[in-house]
Design a protein around this motif. Structure first.
Motif, PDB file in Angstrom:
ATOM      1  N   HIS A 116      10.408 -78.962  81.439  1.00 21.86           N
ATOM      2  CA  HIS A 116       9.932 -78.494  82.413  1.00 21.86           C
ATOM      3  C   HIS A 116       8.805 -79.906  82.399  1.00 21.86           C
ATOM      4  O   HIS A 116       8.163 -80.716  83.137  1.00 21.86           O
ATOM      5  CB  HIS A 116       9.325 -77.176  83.107  1.00 21.86           C
ATOM      6  CG  HIS A 116       9.898 -76.176  83.222  1.00 21.86           C
ATOM      7  ND1 HIS A 116       9.669 -76.450  84.926  1.00 21.86           N
ATOM      8  CD2 HIS A 116      11.028 -76.051  82.930  1.00 21.86           C
ATOM      9  CE1 HIS A 116      10.799 -75.709  84.870  1.00 21.86           C
ATOM     10  NE2 HIS A 116      11.653 -75.227  84.193  1.00 21.86           N
ATOM     11  N   GLY A 117       8.302 -80.416  81.316  1.00 24.25           N
ATOM     12  CA  GLY A 117       7.653 -81.007  80.652  1.00 24.25           C
ATOM     13  C   GLY A 117       8.221 -82.882  81.640  1.00 24.25           C
ATOM     14  O   GLY A 117       6.947 -83.777  82.107  1.00 24.25           O
ATOM     15  N   ALA A 118       8.791 -82.636  81.526  1.00 28.05           N
ATOM     16  CA  ALA A 118       9.503 -83.616  82.404  1.00 28.05           C
ATOM     17  C   ALA A 118       8.978 -83.761  83.359  1.00 28.05           C
ATOM     18  O   ALA A 118       9.095 -85.116  83.974  1.00 28.05           O
ATOM     19  CB  ALA A 118      10.809 -84.646  81.289  1.00 28.05           C
ATOM     20  N   ARG A 119       9.344 -83.835  84.109  1.00 30.14           N
ATOM     21  CA  ARG A 119       8.546 -83.213  86.103  1.00 30.14           C
ATOM     22  C   ARG A 119       7.290 -83.864  85.860  1.00 30.14           C
ATOM     23  O   ARG A 119       7.267 -84.264  86.839  1.00 30.14           O
ATOM     24  CB  ARG A 119       8.557 -82.105  86.475  1.00 30.14           C
ATOM     25  CG  ARG A 119      10.402 -81.203  86.614  1.00 30.14           C
ATOM     26  CD  ARG A 119      10.700 -79.623  87.112  1.00 30.14           C
ATOM     27  NE  ARG A 119      10.804 -80.224  87.978  1.00 30.14           N
ATOM     28  CZ  ARG A 119      10.714 -79.563  89.012  1.00 30.14           C
ATOM     29  NH1 ARG A 119      10.903 -77.383  88.442  1.00 30.14           N
ATOM     30  NH2 ARG A 119      11.351 -79.767  89.926  1.00 30.14           N
ATOM     31  N   VAL A 120       6.325 -83.125  85.355  1.00 28.33           N
ATOM     32  CA  VAL A 120       4.827 -83.600  85.125  1.00 28.33           C
ATOM     33  C   VAL A 120       4.771 -85.075  84.949  1.00 28.33           C
ATOM     34  O   VAL A 120       4.146 -85.777  85.457  1.00 28.33           O
ATOM     35  CB  VAL A 120       4.024 -82.500  83.858  1.00 28.33           C
ATOM     36  CG1 VAL A 120       2.592 -83.005  84.067  1.00 28.33           C
ATOM     37  CG2 VAL A 120       4.117 -81.197  84.777  1.00 28.33           C
ATOM     38  N   SER A 121       5.792 -85.283  83.922  1.00 22.87           N
ATOM     39  CA  SER A 121       5.073 -86.946  83.328  1.00 22.87           C
ATOM     40  C   SER A 121       5.932 -87.883  84.147  1.00 22.87           C
ATOM     41  O   SER A 121       5.204 -88.878  84.638  1.00 22.87           O
ATOM     42  CB  SER A 121       5.613 -87.254  81.561  1.00 22.87           C
ATOM     43  OG  SER A 121       4.773 -86.592  80.923  1.00 22.87           O
ATOM     44  N   LEU A 122       7.147 -87.518  84.477  1.00 23.88           N
ATOM     45  CA  LEU A 122       8.352 -88.697  85.786  1.00 23.88           C
ATOM     46  C   LEU A 122       6.997 -88.387  86.650  1.00 23.88           C
ATOM     47  O   LEU A 122       7.066 -89.448  87.295  1.00 23.88           O
ATOM     48  CB  LEU A 122       9.365 -88.061  85.389  1.00 23.88           C
ATOM     49  CG  LEU A 122      10.277 -88.632  84.015  1.00 23.88           C
ATOM     50  CD1 LEU A 122      11.377 -88.691  84.325  1.00 23.88           C
ATOM     51  CD2 LEU A 122       9.969 -90.080  83.611  1.00 23.88           C
ATOM     52  N   LEU A 123       6.828 -87.757  87.554  1.00 22.94           N
ATOM     53  CA  LEU A 123       5.662 -86.800  88.799  1.00 22.94           C
ATOM     54  C   LEU A 123       4.868 -87.687  88.931  1.00 22.94           C
ATOM     55  O   LEU A 123       4.437 -88.937  89.742  1.00 22.94           O
ATOM     56  CB  LEU A 123       5.960 -85.628  89.397  1.00 22.94           C
ATOM     57  CG  LEU A 123       5.124 -85.798  90.709  1.00 22.94           C
ATOM     58  CD1 LEU A 123       6.104 -86.030  91.506  1.00 22.94           C
ATOM     59  CD2 LEU A 123       4.779 -84.197  90.601  1.00 22.94           C
ATOM     60  N   VAL A 124       3.999 -88.018  87.297  1.00 26.62           N
ATOM     61  CA  VAL A 124       2.790 -88.256  87.585  1.00 26.62           C
ATOM     62  C   VAL A 124       2.627 -90.096  87.747  1.00 26.62           C
ATOM     63  O   VAL A 124       2.672 -91.054  88.082  1.00 26.62           O
ATOM     64  CB  VAL A 124       1.699 -88.027  86.349  1.00 26.62           C
ATOM     65  CG1 VAL A 124       1.132 -88.822  86.356  1.00 26.62           C
ATOM     66  CG2 VAL A 124       1.063 -86.315  86.697  1.00 26.62           C
ATOM     67  N   ALA A 125       3.824 -90.566  86.258  1.00 21.69           N
ATOM     68  CA  ALA A 125       4.485 -91.997  86.702  1.00 21.69           C
ATOM     69  C   ALA A 125       4.678 -93.132  87.466  1.00 21.69           C
ATOM     70  O   ALA A 125       4.465 -93.448  88.075  1.00 21.69           O
ATOM     71  CB  ALA A 125       5.105 -91.860  85.444  1.00 21.69           C
ATOM     72  N   PHE A 126       5.555 -92.084  88.140  1.00 25.01           N
ATOM     73  CA  PHE A 126       6.752 -92.724  89.842  1.00 25.01           C
ATOM     74  C   PHE A 126       4.941 -92.736  90.852  1.00 25.01           C
ATOM     75  O   PHE A 126       4.949 -93.764  91.322  1.00 25.01           O
ATOM     76  CB  PHE A 126       7.284 -91.723  90.176  1.00 25.01           C
ATOM     77  CG  PHE A 126       9.015 -92.394  89.230  1.00 25.01           C
ATOM     78  CD1 PHE A 126       9.111 -93.194  89.985  1.00 25.01           C
ATOM     79  CD2 PHE A 126       9.691 -90.830  88.369  1.00 25.01           C
ATOM     80  CE1 PHE A 126      10.494 -93.483  88.596  1.00 25.01           C
ATOM     81  CE2 PHE A 126      10.526 -91.889  87.934  1.00 25.01           C
ATOM     82  CZ  PHE A 126      10.872 -92.839  88.183  1.00 25.01           C
ATOM     83  N   LEU A 127       4.546 -91.421  90.760  1.00 23.95           N
ATOM     84  CA  LEU A 127       3.502 -91.756  91.677  1.00 23.95           C
ATOM     85  C   LEU A 127       2.537 -92.572  91.393  1.00 23.95           C
ATOM     86  O   LEU A 127       2.169 -93.084  92.512  1.00 23.95           O
ATOM     87  CB  LEU A 127       3.116 -90.250  91.961  1.00 23.95           C
ATOM     88  CG  LEU A 127       4.122 -89.490  92.819  1.00 23.95           C
ATOM     89  CD1 LEU A 127       3.899 -88.126  92.972  1.00 23.95           C
ATOM     90  CD2 LEU A 127       5.063 -89.890  93.689  1.00 23.95           C
ATOM     91  N   ALA A 128       1.816 -93.060  90.950  1.00 29.36           N
ATOM     92  CA  ALA A 128       0.755 -93.798  90.071  1.00 29.36           C
ATOM     93  C   ALA A 128       1.237 -95.094  90.078  1.00 29.36           C
ATOM     94  O   ALA A 128       0.337 -95.919  90.847  1.00 29.36           O
ATOM     95  CB  ALA A 128       0.467 -93.413  88.633  1.00 29.36           C
ATOM     96  N   ALA A 129       2.797 -95.206  89.342  1.00 25.62           N
ATOM     97  CA  ALA A 129       3.261 -96.206  89.953  1.00 25.62           C
ATOM     98  C   ALA A 129       3.036 -97.067  91.645  1.00 25.62           C
ATOM     99  O   ALA A 129       2.644 -97.828  91.582  1.00 25.62           O
ATOM    100  CB  ALA A 129       3.970 -96.814  89.609  1.00 25.62           C
ATOM    101  N   VAL A 130       3.497 -95.787  92.488  1.00 21.55           N
ATOM    102  CA  VAL A 130       3.590 -95.997  93.833  1.00 21.55           C
ATOM    103  C   VAL A 130       2.759 -96.563  94.618  1.00 21.55           C
ATOM    104  O   VAL A 130       2.289 -97.497  94.919  1.00 21.55           O
ATOM    105  CB  VAL A 130       4.341 -94.771  94.474  1.00 21.55           C
ATOM    106  CG1 VAL A 130       4.790 -95.073  95.757  1.00 21.55           C
ATOM    107  CG2 VAL A 130       5.868 -94.584  94.019  1.00 21.55           C
TER     108      VAL A 130
END
Length: 330
Positions: A116-130
């Motif tokens: 479940h921690g992967a969801r938080v890390s990847l979601l923040v990383a992807f959307l911040a990059a966008v």
């Protein structure tokens, strides 16, 4: 067309052999050429496969946990030694029922919390990059094309943001943000703040690259031709220049995501990320600091998850860069 070639059979009769039809020459797009180069890079392919698997793990986290683990916030006190507060079993409580062991003190499933921690890390990383790519692309292409005072203003803003202490600003901002904001509450508010701030402070890196490329592209013949035919500035910016900037933007976006993963983990480690019970890799590492001497395995798995994620994105990003820019490859 050349004349048919004569041929003599066993009886001495001359036969005519017609020319084989010429094979049509098939053109290849730049993206297809880049894909051909990328397929030759085994490390980049391995990184790309790992990235795809990580994304699938994040998207399918509830399904994976339902099959292989326990609910991430379910306590299992029976797995904890009541005197020491550490897992009863060796190696942090790793067993067939708990693949990564259990969390000290409360006995939560480490495997479920890592997934479940992967969801938080990847979601923040992807959307911040966008967010960073969107702002940086628009302002970079505008500064590079118009030049003059527009370029000076945008460049000075980029310099100021690059010198700004990002981590300290986020920590101070999170401490004053209310628990409910924009229809979100709790960890949702903190994730929104992380995405907005990391993306806002990340756009100057993209903006500088886009600006430099635009300064070169604006003098090309096709831009002059479009301008001479009466094309407007908006058409030239987004129909002539932007398609030729996709490659460097794509490369930098793939290299920005692992940096955002590390930033989110660092902020969660310092207490400025998502709040419990929402799981985060940095938050798990922060808790493991107090128990790593008695239960080192609790620190291993979230740390390994961060390491694998950052390594996979960096390998894939390097491969994409070499495929799209073969002249600059190693």
């Amino acid at each position: 067309m050349t004349a048919p070639l004569p041929d003599t059979n066993a009886a001495g009769a001359v036969t005519v052999v017609a020319d084989a039809p010429a094979q049509a020459i098939e053109g290849r797009s730049p993206w297809r050429i880049a894909w051909t180069r990328l397929k030759r890079d085994k490390l980049a392919l391995a990184g790309g496969i790992a990235v795809v698997l990580l994304i699938l793990v994040a998207v399918l986290a509830p399904v994976i946990v339902g099959l292989l683990g326990h609910p991430p916030n379910e306590y299992h006190e029976e797995q904890i030694d009541p005197l020491l507060g550490t897992p009863r079993e060796a190696w942090g409580g790793i067993s067939g029922d708990f693949l990564f062991g259990v969390e000290p003190v409360n006995g939560r499933d480490v495997f479920s919390r890592v997934v479940h921690g992967a969801r938080v890390s990847l979601l923040v990383a992807f959307l911040a990059a966008v967010v960073a790519v969107a702002i940086g692309t628009v302002l970079g292409i505008v500064a590079g094309y118009f030049g003059g005072w527009v370029d000076t203003l945008v460049s000075r803003v980029m310099d100021a943001l690059l010198a700004f202490p990002q981590l300290l600003f986020i920590i101070a901002l999170v401490s004053v943000v209310p628990n409910e904001l924009w229809g979100l509450s709790g960890s949702g508010v903190r994730m929104a703040v992380l995405i907005a701030v990391i993306g806002f402070f990340g756009w100057p890196y993209v903006g500088r690259i886009v600006r430099g490329q635009t300064l070169s592209l604006r003098e090309r013949e096709y831009v002059e031709a479009a301008r001479s035919l009466g094309a407007g500035r908006g058409y030239i910016l987004f129909r002539e220049l932007l398609p030729n900037l996709v490659a460097p933007i794509t490369v930098y976006a793939t290299l920005m995501i692992p940096t955002n993963v590390l930033t989110e983990a660092a902020l969660s480690f310092l207490g400025a990320g998502v709040k419990s019970p929402t799981s985060s890799w940095g938050q798990m590492l922060s808790k493991a600091v107090n128990t790593y001497e008695s239960d080192p395995m609790f620190m291993v798995f979230p740390g390994l998850a961060i390491f694998v994620t950052v390594l996979a994105f960096n390998l894939f990003g390097d491969g994409v860069r070499d495929a799209l820019d073969p002249k600059g490859s190693r």
